[in-house]
Write a protein that holds these residues in place. Structure first.
Motif, mmCIF file in Angstrom:
data_model
loop_
_atom_site.group_PDB
_atom_site.id
_atom_site.type_symbol
_atom_site.label_atom_id
_atom_site.label_comp_id
_atom_site.label_asym_id
_atom_site.label_seq_id
_atom_site.Cartn_x
_atom_site.Cartn_y
_atom_site.Cartn_z
ATOM 1 N N LEU A 97 0.827 -1.208 0.000
ATOM 2 C CA LEU A 97 0.000 0.000 0.000
ATOM 3 C C LEU A 97 0.861 1.258 0.000
ATOM 4 O O LEU A 97 0.549 2.235 -0.683
ATOM 5 N N ASN A 98 1.936 1.240 0.765
ATOM 6 C CA ASN A 98 2.811 2.410 0.840
ATOM 7 C C ASN A 98 3.419 2.741 -0.524
ATOM 8 O O ASN A 98 3.580 3.913 -0.866
ATOM 9 N N GLY A 99 3.729 1.730 -1.299
ATOM 10 C CA GLY A 99 4.302 1.948 -2.612
ATOM 11 C C GLY A 99 3.286 2.333 -3.669
ATOM 12 O O GLY A 99 3.635 2.919 -4.691
ATOM 13 N N ALA A 100 2.019 1.991 -3.438
ATOM 14 C CA ALA A 100 0.988 2.215 -4.447
ATOM 15 C C ALA A 100 0.187 3.499 -4.247
ATOM 16 O O ALA A 100 -0.174 4.153 -5.218
ATOM 17 N N LEU A 101 -0.121 3.829 -3.011
ATOM 18 C CA LEU A 101 -1.000 4.965 -2.749
ATOM 19 C C LEU A 101 -0.223 6.272 -2.726
ATOM 20 O O LEU A 101 0.767 6.397 -2.008
ATOM 21 N N ARG A 102 -0.683 7.213 -3.490
ATOM 22 C CA ARG A 102 -0.052 8.534 -3.523
ATOM 23 C C ARG A 102 -0.593 9.392 -2.389
ATOM 24 O O ARG A 102 -1.702 9.196 -1.898
ATOM 25 N N SER A 103 0.217 10.344 -1.989
ATOM 26 C CA SER A 103 -0.183 11.362 -1.005
ATOM 27 C C SER A 103 -0.625 10.756 0.324
ATOM 28 O O SER A 103 -1.630 11.171 0.904
ATOM 29 N N ILE A 104 0.127 9.765 0.798
ATOM 30 C CA ILE A 104 -0.103 9.251 2.145
ATOM 31 C C ILE A 104 1.188 9.419 2.935
ATOM 32 O O ILE A 104 2.277 9.482 2.369
ATOM 33 N N ASN A 105 1.053 9.487 4.263
ATOM 34 C CA ASN A 105 2.249 9.603 5.100
ATOM 35 C C ASN A 105 2.334 8.501 6.163
ATOM 36 O O ASN A 105 3.293 8.467 6.918
ATOM 37 N N TRP A 106 1.353 7.605 6.202
ATOM 38 C CA TRP A 106 1.410 6.481 7.145
ATOM 39 C C TRP A 106 0.398 5.444 6.693
ATOM 40 O O TRP A 106 -0.728 5.764 6.311
ATOM 41 N N VAL A 107 0.800 4.180 6.739
ATOM 42 C CA VAL A 107 -0.120 3.081 6.452
ATOM 43 C C VAL A 107 0.304 1.896 7.301
ATOM 44 O O VAL A 107 1.486 1.560 7.370
ATOM 45 N N GLY A 108 -0.657 1.295 7.971
ATOM 46 C CA GLY A 108 -0.313 0.142 8.785
ATOM 47 C C GLY A 108 -1.515 -0.449 9.480
ATOM 48 O O GLY A 108 -2.665 -0.130 9.165
ATOM 49 N N PHE A 109 -1.196 -1.303 10.435
ATOM 50 C CA PHE A 109 -2.214 -2.094 11.108
ATOM 51 C C PHE A 109 -2.099 -1.950 12.622
ATOM 52 O O PHE A 109 -0.999 -1.812 13.157
ATOM 53 N N TYR A 110 -3.237 -1.997 13.262
ATOM 54 C CA TYR A 110 -3.325 -2.139 14.710
ATOM 55 C C TYR A 110 -4.107 -3.415 14.960
ATOM 56 O O TYR A 110 -5.084 -3.712 14.258
ATOM 57 N N LEU A 111 -3.683 -4.199 15.952
ATOM 58 C CA LEU A 111 -4.341 -5.459 16.289
ATOM 59 C C LEU A 111 -4.961 -5.369 17.674
ATOM 60 O O LEU A 111 -4.403 -4.753 18.581
ATOM 61 N N ARG A 112 -6.099 -6.021 17.818
ATOM 62 C CA ARG A 112 -6.835 -5.989 19.089
ATOM 63 C C ARG A 112 -6.079 -6.735 20.180
ATOM 64 O O ARG A 112 -5.582 -7.841 19.985
ATOM 65 N N TYR A 113 -6.022 -6.107 21.319
ATOM 66 C CA TYR A 113 -5.457 -6.717 22.517
ATOM 67 C C TYR A 113 -6.372 -6.321 23.654
ATOM 68 O O TYR A 113 -6.319 -5.187 24.141
ATOM 69 N N GLY A 114 -7.270 -7.223 24.040
ATOM 70 C CA GLY A 114 -8.262 -6.881 25.051
ATOM 71 C C GLY A 114 -9.157 -5.765 24.539
ATOM 72 O O GLY A 114 -9.717 -5.861 23.466
ATOM 73 N N GLU A 115 -9.250 -4.704 25.291
ATOM 74 C CA GLU A 115 -10.083 -3.567 24.899
ATOM 75 C C GLU A 115 -9.244 -2.406 24.390
ATOM 76 O O GLU A 115 -9.606 -1.237 24.568
ATOM 77 N N GLU A 116 -8.128 -2.721 23.760
ATOM 78 C CA GLU A 116 -7.327 -1.683 23.119
ATOM 79 C C GLU A 116 -6.727 -2.246 21.839
ATOM 80 O O GLU A 116 -6.820 -3.433 21.558
ATOM 81 N N LEU A 117 -6.145 -1.345 21.073
ATOM 82 C CA LEU A 117 -5.429 -1.732 19.863
ATOM 83 C C LEU A 117 -3.944 -1.574 20.119
ATOM 84 O O LEU A 117 -3.519 -0.613 20.756
#
Length: 168
Positions: free
Chosen positions: A42-62
């Motif tokens: 995604l970072n290589g394909a999408l123009r005009s972005i400054n951050w791309v990534g994932f957050y995973l669930r851990y209990g009641e937070e990411l």
């Protein structure tokens, strides 16, 4: 000047991106390398972005997962910020101006717009795909639809039982 490999036409660009994702995921079911490669793609394909990534669930937070960009917030409370809101609502959040989003969490002050796509297992949110841009109104409904399809490919291609973090 670096040549850009992806079409300016969103339909064509996302079609290629989803095919490339499928090829990267072929024969690999582990979540972390798959999310790492997806964020790089995604970072290589999408123009005009400054951050791309994932957050995973851990209990009641990411909890911060694989990403491309500047250092990011490690913990995000359920229901807080754009990512936490996407989880609490189990729905994509398309934010045209993050400064107008109540409770926005600014990891990078250059970010102006954001899109967050929930990742699900058996209908329950297990994480999110988060993309930030320094451009107002960077994301639209076409981006939302295509990125939701991108997320569905990831959901079906990973063994989430090995990665989904237990409740506290």
């Amino acid at each position: 000047m670096e040549e850009y490999l992806y079409s300016d036409d969103k339909k064509e660009m996302y079609a290629l991106l989803k095919e490339q994702l499928k090829a990267l995921l072929e024969g690999e079911r582990h979540v972390l390398p798959n999310l790492s490669n997806a964020s790089a793609l995604l970072n290589g394909a999408l123009r005009s972005i400054n951050w791309v990534g994932f957050y995973l669930r851990y209990g009641e937070e990411l909890l911060l997962g694989p990403f491309q960009g500047k250092p990011a917030c490690v913990h995000i409370a359920w229901g807080k910020g754009v990512c936490g809101t996407a989880c609490a609502r189990n729905a994509t959040q398309l934010v045209k101006d993050v400064h107008q989003f109540p409770g926005h969490i600014a990891c990078d002050c250059a970010s102006r717009s954001e899109i967050v796509i929930p990742l699900r297992r058996e209908g329950k949110v297990i994480g999110v795909l988060d993309i930030d841009s320094p451009i107002l109104n960077r994301f639209d409904e076409k981006d939302a639809h295509e990125l939701e399809e991108f997320a569905r490919i990831l959901e079906e291609s990973c063994d989430w039982d090995e990665c989904v973090l237990p409740d506290r």
